[in-house]
Scaffold this motif. Structure first.
Motif, PDB file in Angstrom:
ATOM      1  N   THR A 174      65.387  82.846  52.809  1.00  0.00           N
ATOM      2  CA  THR A 174      66.565  82.043  52.834  1.00  0.00           C
ATOM      3  C   THR A 174      66.765  81.017  51.909  1.00  0.00           C
ATOM      4  OG1 THR A 174      66.986  82.660  55.057  1.00  0.00           O
ATOM      5  CG2 THR A 174      68.507  80.766  54.304  1.00  0.00           C
ATOM      6  N   GLU A 175      65.576  80.203  51.560  1.00  0.00           N
ATOM      7  CA  GLU A 175      65.602  79.114  50.819  1.00  0.00           C
ATOM      8  C   GLU A 175      65.338  79.703  49.232  1.00  0.00           C
ATOM      9  OE1 GLU A 175      63.940  75.859  53.626  1.00  0.00           O
ATOM     10  OE2 GLU A 175      62.584  76.505  52.616  1.00  0.00           O
ATOM     11  N   LEU A 176      64.863  80.855  49.174  1.00  0.00           N
ATOM     12  CA  LEU A 176      64.167  81.066  47.904  1.00  0.00           C
ATOM     13  C   LEU A 176      65.400  81.732  47.188  1.00  0.00           C
ATOM     14  CD1 LEU A 176      61.918  81.826  45.796  1.00  0.00           C
ATOM     15  CD2 LEU A 176      62.023  84.320  47.002  1.00  0.00           C
ATOM     16  N   PHE A 177      66.544  82.571  47.782  1.00  0.00           N
ATOM     17  CA  PHE A 177      67.620  83.025  47.167  1.00  0.00           C
ATOM     18  C   PHE A 177      68.477  82.009  46.576  1.00  0.00           C
ATOM     19  CE2 PHE A 177      67.214  86.523  50.616  1.00  0.00           C
ATOM     20  CZ  PHE A 177      66.072  87.259  49.746  1.00  0.00           C
ATOM     21  N   GLY A 178      69.145  82.486  45.468  1.00  0.00           N
ATOM     22  CA  GLY A 178      70.184  81.667  44.897  1.00  0.00           C
ATOM     23  C   GLY A 178      69.811  81.320  43.530  1.00  0.00           C
ATOM     24  N   LYS A 179      70.638  80.199  43.038  1.00  0.00           N
ATOM     25  CA  LYS A 179      70.601  79.841  41.589  1.00  0.00           C
ATOM     26  C   LYS A 179      69.644  78.758  41.528  1.00  0.00           C
ATOM     27  CE  LYS A 179      74.479  80.243  39.426  1.00  0.00           C
ATOM     28  NZ  LYS A 179      75.772  79.904  38.637  1.00  0.00           N
ATOM     29  N   TRP A 180      68.484  78.721  40.511  1.00  0.00           N
ATOM     30  CA  TRP A 180      67.655  77.794  40.361  1.00  0.00           C
ATOM     31  C   TRP A 180      67.887  77.400  38.610  1.00  0.00           C
ATOM     32  CZ3 TRP A 180      64.892  75.871  44.089  1.00  0.00           C
ATOM     33  CH2 TRP A 180      64.877  76.403  45.369  1.00  0.00           C
TER      34      TRP A 180
ATOM     35  N   ASP B  53      65.684  72.768  48.257  1.00  0.00           N
ATOM     36  CA  ASP B  53      66.103  72.233  47.128  1.00  0.00           C
ATOM     37  C   ASP B  53      65.193  72.518  45.908  1.00  0.00           C
ATOM     38  OD1 ASP B  53      68.458  70.965  48.183  1.00  0.00           O
ATOM     39  OD2 ASP B  53      67.123  69.332  49.136  1.00  0.00           O
ATOM     40  N   GLU B  54      63.950  72.745  46.093  1.00  0.00           N
ATOM     41  CA  GLU B  54      63.025  72.904  44.860  1.00  0.00           C
ATOM     42  C   GLU B  54      61.946  73.832  44.890  1.00  0.00           C
ATOM     43  OE1 GLU B  54      60.385  69.188  45.155  1.00  0.00           O
ATOM     44  OE2 GLU B  54      62.162  67.929  44.420  1.00  0.00           O
ATOM     45  N   LEU B  55      61.835  74.545  43.897  1.00  0.00           N
ATOM     46  CA  LEU B  55      60.819  75.669  43.633  1.00  0.00           C
ATOM     47  C   LEU B  55      59.869  75.342  42.580  1.00  0.00           C
ATOM     48  CD1 LEU B  55      59.721  78.807  43.951  1.00  0.00           C
ATOM     49  CD2 LEU B  55      61.840  79.307  42.757  1.00  0.00           C
ATOM     50  N   SER B  56      58.567  75.522  42.818  1.00  0.00           N
ATOM     51  CA  SER B  56      57.765  75.349  41.648  1.00  0.00           C
ATOM     52  C   SER B  56      56.848  76.711  41.851  1.00  0.00           C
ATOM     53  CB  SER B  56      56.695  74.165  41.957  1.00  0.00           C
ATOM     54  OG  SER B  56      57.386  73.060  41.824  1.00  0.00           O
ATOM     55  N   PHE B  57      56.444  77.313  40.609  1.00  0.00           N
ATOM     56  CA  PHE B  57      55.828  78.625  40.475  1.00  0.00           C
ATOM     57  C   PHE B  57      55.096  78.572  38.996  1.00  0.00           C
ATOM     58  CE2 PHE B  57      59.809  80.143  38.915  1.00  0.00           C
ATOM     59  CZ  PHE B  57      59.495  80.970  38.210  1.00  0.00           C
ATOM     60  N   MET B  58      54.286  79.558  39.210  1.00  0.00           N
ATOM     61  CA  MET B  58      53.405  79.676  37.964  1.00  0.00           C
ATOM     62  C   MET B  58      54.050  80.764  37.115  1.00  0.00           C
ATOM     63  SD  MET B  58      51.046  77.246  37.909  1.00  0.00           S
ATOM     64  CE  MET B  58      50.343  77.712  36.285  1.00  0.00           C
ATOM     65  N   PHE B  59      54.183  80.631  35.853  1.00  0.00           N
ATOM     66  CA  PHE B  59      54.756  81.566  34.743  1.00  0.00           C
ATOM     67  C   PHE B  59      54.233  81.603  33.547  1.00  0.00           C
ATOM     68  CE2 PHE B  59      57.886  83.691  32.160  1.00  0.00           C
ATOM     69  CZ  PHE B  59      57.731  84.716  32.631  1.00  0.00           C
ATOM     70  N   LYS B  60      53.439  82.382  33.076  1.00  0.00           N
ATOM     71  CA  LYS B  60      52.681  82.250  31.907  1.00  0.00           C
ATOM     72  C   LYS B  60      52.014  81.186  31.531  1.00  0.00           C
ATOM     73  CE  LYS B  60      54.951  84.439  28.176  1.00  0.00           C
ATOM     74  NZ  LYS B  60      54.276  85.743  28.354  1.00  0.00           N
ATOM     75  N   GLY B  61      51.029  80.739  32.670  1.00  0.00           N
ATOM     76  CA  GLY B  61      50.158  79.797  32.526  1.00  0.00           C
ATOM     77  C   GLY B  61      50.894  78.507  32.554  1.00  0.00           C
ATOM     78  N   LYS B  62      52.062  78.274  32.750  1.00  0.00           N
ATOM     79  CA  LYS B  62      52.975  77.106  32.862  1.00  0.00           C
ATOM     80  C   LYS B  62      53.653  76.818  34.457  1.00  0.00           C
ATOM     81  CE  LYS B  62      53.899  76.636  28.277  1.00  0.00           C
ATOM     82  NZ  LYS B  62      55.322  76.442  27.054  1.00  0.00           N
ATOM     83  N   LEU B  63      53.590  75.711  34.853  1.00  0.00           N
ATOM     84  CA  LEU B  63      54.111  75.406  36.196  1.00  0.00           C
ATOM     85  C   LEU B  63      55.738  75.123  35.850  1.00  0.00           C
ATOM     86  CD1 LEU B  63      53.783  74.996  39.126  1.00  0.00           C
ATOM     87  CD2 LEU B  63      53.661  72.490  38.697  1.00  0.00           C
ATOM     88  N   LEU B  64      56.579  76.013  36.200  1.00  0.00           N
ATOM     89  CA  LEU B  64      57.990  75.837  36.399  1.00  0.00           C
ATOM     90  C   LEU B  64      58.369  75.217  37.542  1.00  0.00           C
ATOM     91  CD1 LEU B  64      59.562  79.058  34.978  1.00  0.00           C
ATOM     92  CD2 LEU B  64      59.039  76.970  33.482  1.00  0.00           C
ATOM     93  N   LYS B  65      59.039  74.025  37.345  1.00  0.00           N
ATOM     94  CA  LYS B  65      59.716  73.343  38.515  1.00  0.00           C
ATOM     95  C   LYS B  65      61.029  73.412  38.479  1.00  0.00           C
ATOM     96  CE  LYS B  65      55.837  69.782  38.349  1.00  0.00           C
ATOM     97  NZ  LYS B  65      55.569  68.380  38.189  1.00  0.00           N
ATOM     98  N   CYS B  66      61.702  73.825  39.440  1.00  0.00           N
ATOM     99  CA  CYS B  66      63.254  74.073  39.502  1.00  0.00           C
ATOM    100  C   CYS B  66      63.894  73.429  40.671  1.00  0.00           C
ATOM    101  CB  CYS B  66      63.418  75.728  39.828  1.00  0.00           C
ATOM    102  SG  CYS B  66      61.916  76.875  38.700  1.00  0.00           S
ATOM    103  N   HIS B  67      65.100  73.226  40.289  1.00  0.00           N
ATOM    104  CA  HIS B  67      65.938  72.475  41.361  1.00  0.00           C
ATOM    105  C   HIS B  67      67.178  73.549  41.586  1.00  0.00           C
ATOM    106  CE1 HIS B  67      63.858  68.707  40.763  1.00  0.00           C
ATOM    107  NE2 HIS B  67      63.871  69.131  39.410  1.00  0.00           N
ATOM    108  N   HIS B  68      67.537  73.423  43.053  1.00  0.00           N
ATOM    109  CA  HIS B  68      68.638  74.762  43.425  1.00  0.00           C
ATOM    110  C   HIS B  68      69.926  73.950  43.267  1.00  0.00           C
ATOM    111  CE1 HIS B  68      69.275  78.019  45.868  1.00  0.00           C
ATOM    112  NE2 HIS B  68      68.335  77.899  46.546  1.00  0.00           N
ATOM    113  N   SER B  69      70.681  75.060  42.872  1.00  0.00           N
ATOM    114  CA  SER B  69      72.031  75.004  42.635  1.00  0.00           C
ATOM    115  C   SER B  69      72.678  75.063  44.154  1.00  0.00           C
ATOM    116  CB  SER B  69      72.862  75.936  41.639  1.00  0.00           C
ATOM    117  OG  SER B  69      74.170  75.904  42.073  1.00  0.00           O
ATOM    118  N   GLN B  70      73.759  74.497  44.147  1.00  0.00           N
ATOM    119  CA  GLN B  70      74.612  74.687  45.578  1.00  0.00           C
ATOM    120  C   GLN B  70      75.241  75.953  45.857  1.00  0.00           C
ATOM    121  OE1 GLN B  70      74.521  72.007  47.750  1.00  0.00           O
ATOM    122  NE2 GLN B  70      73.287  71.230  46.322  1.00  0.00           N
ATOM    123  N   GLU B  71      75.074  76.817  44.678  1.00  0.00           N
ATOM    124  CA  GLU B  71      75.716  78.105  44.826  1.00  0.00           C
ATOM    125  C   GLU B  71      74.902  79.096  45.515  1.00  0.00           C
ATOM    126  OE1 GLU B  71      77.491  79.788  41.330  1.00  0.00           O
ATOM    127  OE2 GLU B  71      77.823  77.540  40.684  1.00  0.00           O
TER     128      GLU B  71
END
Length: 214
Positions: A115-121, A189-207
């Motif tokens: 539920t928290e993972l789905f959406g626009k980041w 509100d936040e998602l952080s995951f590893m991608f291609k050796g880098k940590l992507l820090k993402c913020h959730h859109s309200q959509e």
């Protein structure tokens, strides 16, 4: 045996049709059955033990859930997973989760709050760059630069991110690559995951995207 011109033409036409059908129709991207290009194992040959559940209630050491595919109600211990940082996202009754159960011990080893993972980041607000995570495995990039996200999967406690390089899209050579990633942090509100050796820090859109139980 005599062969007439019409027979020869018919034979050639049949050969052409068989050749085309063996190659598949449509664009190359639509024809490709995504493979793990970093691994020789095809995705459909990898058994998956994760299941989707709805969290009904919880105590200090147990989760009470309903399995979405069977409607069966189950109870699992979760303290070891929680103490080990393997619960990604909040534990909120009514939310949908993908869990990795160890059924013979009635506990879970890993869980992600879908539920928290789905959406626009967004991971680059200056360039308005991000992606949309859909409930059925869709993953689409927003204003991509070097690569385009295509799909996602949770399999056996690993988050798989399928993508193509933007140059391949331009050249119409869309064979998927896959990153065996790791979700480091997840909240509403936040998602952080590893991608291609880098940590992507993402913020959730309200959509937000609502989960479909169909």
């Amino acid at each position: 045996m005599k062969l007439y011109l019409s027979d020869i033409r018919l034979t050639i036409l049949c050969i052409i049709l068989l050749t085309v059908s063996s190659c598949g129709g449509g664009s190359r991207e639509n024809r490709v059955d995504p493979r793990w290009t970093g691994n020789t194992i095809e995705e459909e040959h990898v058994p998956d033990s994760m299941v989707r559940v709805c969290l009904n209630n919880m105590t200090d050491d147990s989760l009470y859930v309903t399995l979405l595919h069977t409607k069966e109600k189950m109870a699992y211990s979760y303290r070891l997973a929680d103490d080990g940082g393997q619960i990604k996202g909040s534990l909120t009754p009514g939310n949908i989760y993908s869990i990795l159960p160890k059924s013979h011990e009635n506990r879970i080893d890993y869980a992600v709050n879908l539920t928290e993972l789905f959406g626009k980041w967004y991971y680059d607000m200056d360039q308005h760059r991000g992606f949309v995570i859909g409930s059925q495995g869709s993953l689409s990039s927003i204003n991509p630069e070097d690569f385009c996200f295509k799909r996602w999967m949770l399999r056996n406690g690993q988050w798989l991110v399928f993508y193509v390089y933007t140059q391949q899209v331009a050249d119409r050579q869309c064979e998927f690559e896959v990153e065996i990633s790791e979700i480091k942090h997840l909240s509403a509100d936040e998602l952080s995951f590893m991608f291609k050796g880098k940590l992507l820090k993402c913020h959730h859109s309200q959509e937000l995207i609502k989960y479909s139980r169909k």
